[in-house]
Motif scaffolding. Structure first.
Motif, PDB file in Angstrom:
ATOM      1  N   GLN A  80      26.530  18.050  17.186  1.00 23.95           N
ATOM      2  CA  GLN A  80      27.693  18.704  17.786  1.00 23.95           C
ATOM      3  C   GLN A  80      28.128  19.908  16.951  1.00 23.95           C
ATOM      4  N   ASP A  81      27.907  19.868  15.628  1.00 27.28           N
ATOM      5  CA  ASP A  81      28.235  21.027  14.791  1.00 27.28           C
ATOM      6  C   ASP A  81      27.439  22.250  15.219  1.00 27.28           C
ATOM      7  N   ALA A  82      26.154  22.055  15.498  1.00 23.21           N
ATOM      8  CA  ALA A  82      25.312  23.162  15.937  1.00 23.21           C
ATOM      9  C   ALA A  82      25.793  23.712  17.272  1.00 23.21           C
ATOM     10  N   VAL A  83      26.124  22.819  18.189  1.00 20.41           N
ATOM     11  CA  VAL A  83      26.593  23.233  19.519  1.00 20.41           C
ATOM     12  C   VAL A  83      27.905  24.006  19.395  1.00 20.41           C
ATOM     13  N   LYS A  84      28.799  23.533  18.563  1.00 21.44           N
ATOM     14  CA  LYS A  84      30.081  24.218  18.358  1.00 21.44           C
ATOM     15  C   LYS A  84      29.870  25.591  17.716  1.00 21.44           C
ATOM     16  N   THR A  85      28.931  25.687  16.789  1.00 21.09           N
ATOM     17  CA  THR A  85      28.627  26.983  16.177  1.00 21.09           C
ATOM     18  C   THR A  85      28.182  27.971  17.242  1.00 21.09           C
ATOM     19  N   VAL A  86      27.278  27.548  18.119  1.00 26.15           N
ATOM     20  CA  VAL A  86      26.778  28.407  19.193  1.00 26.15           C
ATOM     21  C   VAL A  86      27.925  28.814  20.116  1.00 26.15           C
ATOM     22  N   ARG A  87      28.702  27.835  20.559  1.00 25.09           N
ATOM     23  CA  ARG A  87      29.821  28.110  21.470  1.00 25.09           C
ATOM     24  C   ARG A  87      30.821  29.087  20.849  1.00 25.09           C
ATOM     25  N   ASP A  88      31.200  28.838  19.607  1.00 28.17           N
ATOM     26  CA  ASP A  88      32.200  29.680  18.947  1.00 28.17           C
ATOM     27  C   ASP A  88      31.662  31.078  18.655  1.00 28.17           C
ATOM     28  N   PHE A  89      30.388  31.176  18.286  1.00 32.15           N
ATOM     29  CA  PHE A  89      29.756  32.471  18.041  1.00 32.15           C
ATOM     30  C   PHE A  89      29.757  33.290  19.329  1.00 32.15           C
ATOM     31  N   SER A 116      22.783  10.920  27.273  1.00 33.29           N
ATOM     32  CA  SER A 116      24.209  10.971  26.929  1.00 33.29           C
ATOM     33  C   SER A 116      24.480  12.058  25.881  1.00 33.29           C
ATOM     34  N   MET A 117      23.625  12.144  24.874  1.00 32.78           N
ATOM     35  CA  MET A 117      23.777  13.157  23.830  1.00 32.78           C
ATOM     36  C   MET A 117      23.702  14.566  24.432  1.00 32.78           C
ATOM     37  N   LYS A 118      22.709  14.802  25.291  1.00 34.72           N
ATOM     38  CA  LYS A 118      22.562  16.130  25.897  1.00 34.72           C
ATOM     39  C   LYS A 118      23.735  16.452  26.822  1.00 34.72           C
ATOM     40  N   GLN A 119      24.254  15.453  27.531  1.00 32.03           N
ATOM     41  CA  GLN A 119      25.425  15.674  28.385  1.00 32.03           C
ATOM     42  C   GLN A 119      26.654  16.020  27.548  1.00 32.03           C
ATOM     43  N   ASP A 120      26.821  15.347  26.418  1.00 30.32           N
ATOM     44  CA  ASP A 120      27.941  15.659  25.520  1.00 30.32           C
ATOM     45  C   ASP A 120      27.818  17.073  24.959  1.00 30.32           C
ATOM     46  N   GLU A 121      26.600  17.466  24.619  1.00 33.00           N
ATOM     47  CA  GLU A 121      26.395  18.833  24.112  1.00 33.00           C
ATOM     48  C   GLU A 121      26.759  19.864  25.175  1.00 33.00           C
ATOM     49  N   LEU A 122      26.353  19.623  26.411  1.00 31.83           N
ATOM     50  CA  LEU A 122      26.672  20.549  27.497  1.00 31.83           C
ATOM     51  C   LEU A 122      28.185  20.639  27.684  1.00 31.83           C
ATOM     52  N   LYS A 123      28.865  19.512  27.666  1.00 34.03           N
ATOM     53  CA  LYS A 123      30.331  19.517  27.797  1.00 34.03           C
ATOM     54  C   LYS A 123      30.978  20.340  26.687  1.00 34.03           C
ATOM     55  N   THR A 124      30.479  20.193  25.475  1.00 33.12           N
ATOM     56  CA  THR A 124      31.029  20.952  24.348  1.00 33.12           C
ATOM     57  C   THR A 124      30.821  22.448  24.567  1.00 33.12           C
ATOM     58  N   LEU A 125      29.654  22.846  25.014  1.00 28.71           N
ATOM     59  CA  LEU A 125      29.407  24.265  25.296  1.00 28.71           C
ATOM     60  C   LEU A 125      30.367  24.760  26.374  1.00 28.71           C
ATOM     61  N   GLN A 126      30.587  23.952  27.387  1.00 30.25           N
ATOM     62  CA  GLN A 126      31.425  24.353  28.522  1.00 30.25           C
ATOM     63  C   GLN A 126      32.919  24.388  28.186  1.00 30.25           C
ATOM     64  N   GLU A 127      33.308  23.868  27.043  1.00 34.22           N
ATOM     65  CA  GLU A 127      34.711  23.920  26.630  1.00 34.22           C
ATOM     66  C   GLU A 127      35.143  25.331  26.257  1.00 34.22           C
ATOM     67  N   GLY A 128      34.208  26.208  25.961  1.00 35.88           N
ATOM     68  CA  GLY A 128      34.518  27.582  25.609  1.00 35.88           C
ATOM     69  C   GLY A 128      34.589  28.461  26.843  1.00 35.88           C
ATOM     70  N   PRO A 129      35.030  29.705  26.671  1.00 38.92           N
ATOM     71  CA  PRO A 129      35.189  30.612  27.803  1.00 38.92           C
ATOM     72  C   PRO A 129      33.906  31.315  28.251  1.00 38.92           C
ATOM     73  N   VAL A 130      32.845  31.244  27.457  1.00 34.83           N
ATOM     74  CA  VAL A 130      31.604  31.943  27.794  1.00 34.83           C
ATOM     75  C   VAL A 130      30.826  31.104  28.802  1.00 34.83           C
ATOM     76  N   ARG A 131      30.318  31.768  29.827  1.00 34.36           N
ATOM     77  CA  ARG A 131      29.539  31.094  30.871  1.00 34.36           C
ATOM     78  C   ARG A 131      28.337  30.389  30.258  1.00 34.36           C
ATOM     79  N   VAL A 132      28.117  29.146  30.681  1.00 33.91           N
ATOM     80  CA  VAL A 132      26.977  28.364  30.217  1.00 33.91           C
ATOM     81  C   VAL A 132      25.973  28.257  31.356  1.00 33.91           C
TER      82      VAL A 132
END
Length: 183
Positions: A80-89, A116-132
């Motif tokens: 999730q740290d990696a996913v958050k880094t991508v989303r925030d960047f 489940s892990m991949k679905q959680d990662e997608l949700k984390t990406l989608q929490e940001g304003p950038v289109r996923v």
């Protein structure tokens, strides 16, 4: 439009195919291929290998120049740290889209944790304003894939999850990320 991209995990099985297809489609685009190791699987004039751990947001930011890119594609899993880094960047640098490879849920018990892990990662990406731009794959294969998954595909172990070729996965991720059908 520059179509410059960061491909997080660009030296892996899927990442190499995305890198090659992106370079063919957008020959003038700069492609920043990140990985933790010093692998440089693909070479080219506009290919830039960046050794950085995406789990460390500060190092990732320091190693890359987000103002020079339009898109980021993440091929990470399990962090999730990696996913958050991508989303925030992507948010900080006003990128046009984040490309992601997910997985289809076929209800196979042995795959439940990974799905489940991949679905959680997608949700984390989608929490940001950038289109996923997400593409849910099944098992990804290539005739040259000789690892355990490739051997399992050839043996029929994944018949309930029809395998999809790595070329199609790359094509779909690029199309969805860049919205190529609009051009």
């Amino acid at each position: 439009m520059s179509n410059n991209v960061i491909i997080v995990g660009g030296n892996g099985f899927v990442g190499r195919e995305i890198t090659m297809q992106w370079a063919n489609r957008f020959p003038e685009a700069d492609i920043y291929i990140t990985s933790r190791g010093d692998r440089k699987e693909i070479q080219g004039a506009h290919l830039h290998h960046v050794q950085v751990d995406v789990n460390n947001a500060q190092s990732f930011e320091s190693a890359l120049y987000g103002d020079e890119v339009d898109y980021i594609i993440t091929l990470t899993y399990g962090s999730q740290d990696a996913v958050k880094t991508v989303r925030d960047f992507a948010e900080k640098h006003n990128l046009k889209a984040i490309g992601n490879v997910g997985i289809q849920d076929f209800g196979i018990p042995e795959m439940a944790d990974f799905v489940s892990m991949k679905q959680d990662e997608l949700k984390t990406l989608q929490e940001g304003p950038v289109r996923v731009a997400n593409y849910d794959a099944t098992v990804i294969w290539s005739k040259n894939r000789n690892d355990d998954i490739g051997k399992g595909i050839k043996a029929g172990d994944f018949d309930e999850m029809p395998p999809v070729s790595v070329e199609i996965v790359a094509e779909q991720v690029i199309d969805r990320t860049t919205k190529a059908w609009r051009s």
